[in-house]
Design a protein around this motif. Sequence first.
Motif, short mmCIF file in Angstrom:
data_model
loop_
_atom_site.label_atom_id
_atom_site.label_comp_id
_atom_site.label_asym_id
_atom_site.label_seq_id
_atom_site.Cartn_x
_atom_site.Cartn_y
_atom_site.Cartn_z
N THR A 73 4.89 -15.22 -8.18
CA THR A 73 4.70 -15.57 -6.77
C THR A 73 4.32 -14.31 -6.03
OG1 THR A 73 6.37 -17.31 -6.91
CG2 THR A 73 5.87 -16.47 -4.71
N TYR A 74 3.23 -14.36 -5.28
CA TYR A 74 2.81 -13.22 -4.47
C TYR A 74 3.50 -13.28 -3.10
CZ TYR A 74 -1.22 -11.52 -7.27
OH TYR A 74 -2.05 -10.98 -8.23
N TRP A 75 3.84 -12.11 -2.59
CA TRP A 75 4.44 -12.00 -1.25
C TRP A 75 3.46 -12.54 -0.20
CZ3 TRP A 75 8.70 -11.10 1.50
CH2 TRP A 75 8.65 -10.49 2.73
N GLY A 76 2.27 -12.00 -0.14
CA GLY A 76 1.23 -12.53 0.72
C GLY A 76 1.44 -12.35 2.22
N ARG A 77 2.40 -11.47 2.58
CA ARG A 77 2.68 -11.22 4.01
C ARG A 77 2.49 -9.74 4.34
NH1 ARG A 77 8.56 -13.70 4.19
NH2 ARG A 77 8.76 -12.14 5.86
N ILE A 91 6.88 8.89 4.75
CA ILE A 91 5.69 8.89 3.88
C ILE A 91 4.78 7.76 4.35
CG2 ILE A 91 4.89 8.65 1.49
CD1 ILE A 91 7.85 9.52 0.73
N VAL A 92 3.55 8.12 4.73
CA VAL A 92 2.67 7.14 5.35
C VAL A 92 1.40 6.94 4.52
CG1 VAL A 92 1.41 6.55 7.46
CG2 VAL A 92 3.49 7.93 7.61
N GLY A 93 1.15 5.69 4.13
CA GLY A 93 -0.09 5.33 3.46
C GLY A 93 -0.97 4.56 4.42
N LEU A 94 -2.17 4.20 3.98
CA LEU A 94 -3.06 3.46 4.88
C LEU A 94 -2.72 1.98 4.91
CD1 LEU A 94 -5.41 3.27 6.83
CD2 LEU A 94 -6.93 2.97 4.87
N ALA A 95 -2.78 1.31 3.74
CA ALA A 95 -2.59 -0.14 3.70
C ALA A 95 -2.17 -0.55 2.30
CB ALA A 95 -3.90 -0.83 4.08
N PRO A 96 -1.49 -1.68 2.17
CA PRO A 96 -1.07 -2.13 0.83
C PRO A 96 -2.26 -2.61 -0.01
CG PRO A 96 -0.45 -3.74 2.52
CD PRO A 96 -1.00 -2.56 3.24
N ALA A 97 -2.05 -2.59 -1.33
CA ALA A 97 -3.08 -3.05 -2.26
C ALA A 97 -2.94 -4.57 -2.46
CB ALA A 97 -2.94 -2.33 -3.58
N ALA A 98 -4.07 -5.22 -2.70
CA ALA A 98 -4.08 -6.69 -2.81
C ALA A 98 -3.14 -7.20 -3.89
CB ALA A 98 -5.51 -7.15 -3.07
N HIS A 99 -3.13 -6.52 -5.05
CA HIS A 99 -2.28 -6.99 -6.15
C HIS A 99 -1.09 -6.07 -6.38
CE1 HIS A 99 -5.29 -10.03 -7.13
NE2 HIS A 99 -6.19 -9.09 -6.87
N GLY A 100 -0.90 -5.11 -5.48
CA GLY A 100 0.26 -4.22 -5.51
C GLY A 100 1.27 -4.68 -4.47
N GLY A 101 1.24 -4.03 -3.31
CA GLY A 101 2.18 -4.40 -2.25
C GLY A 101 2.06 -5.84 -1.81
N ARG A 103 1.48 -8.29 -3.56
CA ARG A 103 2.12 -9.13 -4.58
C ARG A 103 3.64 -8.92 -4.57
NH1 ARG A 103 3.36 -7.71 -9.95
NH2 ARG A 103 2.14 -5.82 -9.72
N THR A 104 4.06 -7.65 -4.49
CA THR A 104 5.48 -7.33 -4.69
C THR A 104 6.28 -7.29 -3.39
OG1 THR A 104 5.03 -4.95 -4.53
CG2 THR A 104 4.90 -5.96 -6.72
N GLY A 105 5.59 -7.18 -2.25
CA GLY A 105 6.29 -7.14 -0.97
C GLY A 105 6.78 -5.76 -0.59
N ARG A 106 6.40 -4.75 -1.36
CA ARG A 106 6.84 -3.39 -1.02
C ARG A 106 5.65 -2.45 -1.20
NH1 ARG A 106 10.85 -1.04 -5.16
NH2 ARG A 106 12.53 -2.26 -4.22
#
Length: 265
Positions: A73-77, A91-101, A103-106
């Motif tokens: 199940t993907y987080w999708g939010r 620690i600041v990144g730009l944006a989550p990855a489609a199948h990384g964050g 998917r996992t919600g983090r």
Amino acid sequence: MSCVPPGSGWPGDPALPDTPVARDPAEVRRLAEASRTLGELTARQSVCRACPRLVEWRETVAEVKRRAFVQETYWGRPIAGWGEDRPEVLIVGLAPAAHGGNRTGRIFTGDRSGDWLFASLHRTGLAEKETSVHAGDGQRLVGARMLAAVRCAPPANRPEPRERAACLPWLSREVALVAESVRVVVALGGFAWQAIWPALKEAGYVLPRPRPIFGHGAEAEIFREGGSAHLLGCYHPSQQNTFTGRVTARMLDDVFTRANVLRQV
Ligand code: SF4
């Protein structure tokens, strides 16, 4: 299209079914500025629907999935800020990855960039475990908090300027709520470096002029009433950067070792 319903039992889900939902940039600003605690803020971040293009993308990816994760199940939010409530290192990144964050919600969890990043954070004492694979894996940041400047996974990893602007109040408010304890801000990649400046300004920091140029190990001191912090630049541990050797494990360790020194100044 699909996403995990708020309050349905996903580990670490900050939201409940009645968490208010921002549906346009004005509502993002209103809800972010009215958030008095990190709990309230992260809950609201995690249900935001203010950017139509990103909402459609993140939820379509969550439905279609990648073959390797088709059983999941993907987080999708949107991905809320995560880590300690009184961090010394942000620690600041730009944006989550489609199948990384997405998917996992983090953030930085479940993809190759995250593997590199968490291995380094663990070696330098900023993460309890050397991997971060899913929201319920027991990983913990130590003295640190991690967030994305744009909270939703964008197509081709490129949010549009109006989407960055729409998401800015979530970032600014989060920076403001932790500013009292923060001593170091690490920007992962040039886009995160650019994105953090307006958020720091909105959070009450006086910024240097001219603005320092991004580079690996770049440093700038920033001031606010009652304290100061250091901004550190770090090349993004993207697959392209790590594969080509532009970023090595040693280079990541150097930045986070420096962050550990500066957090004690
Ligand atoms: S990118 Fe930010 S403002 Fe846009 S929908 Fe996602 S959380 Fe909301």
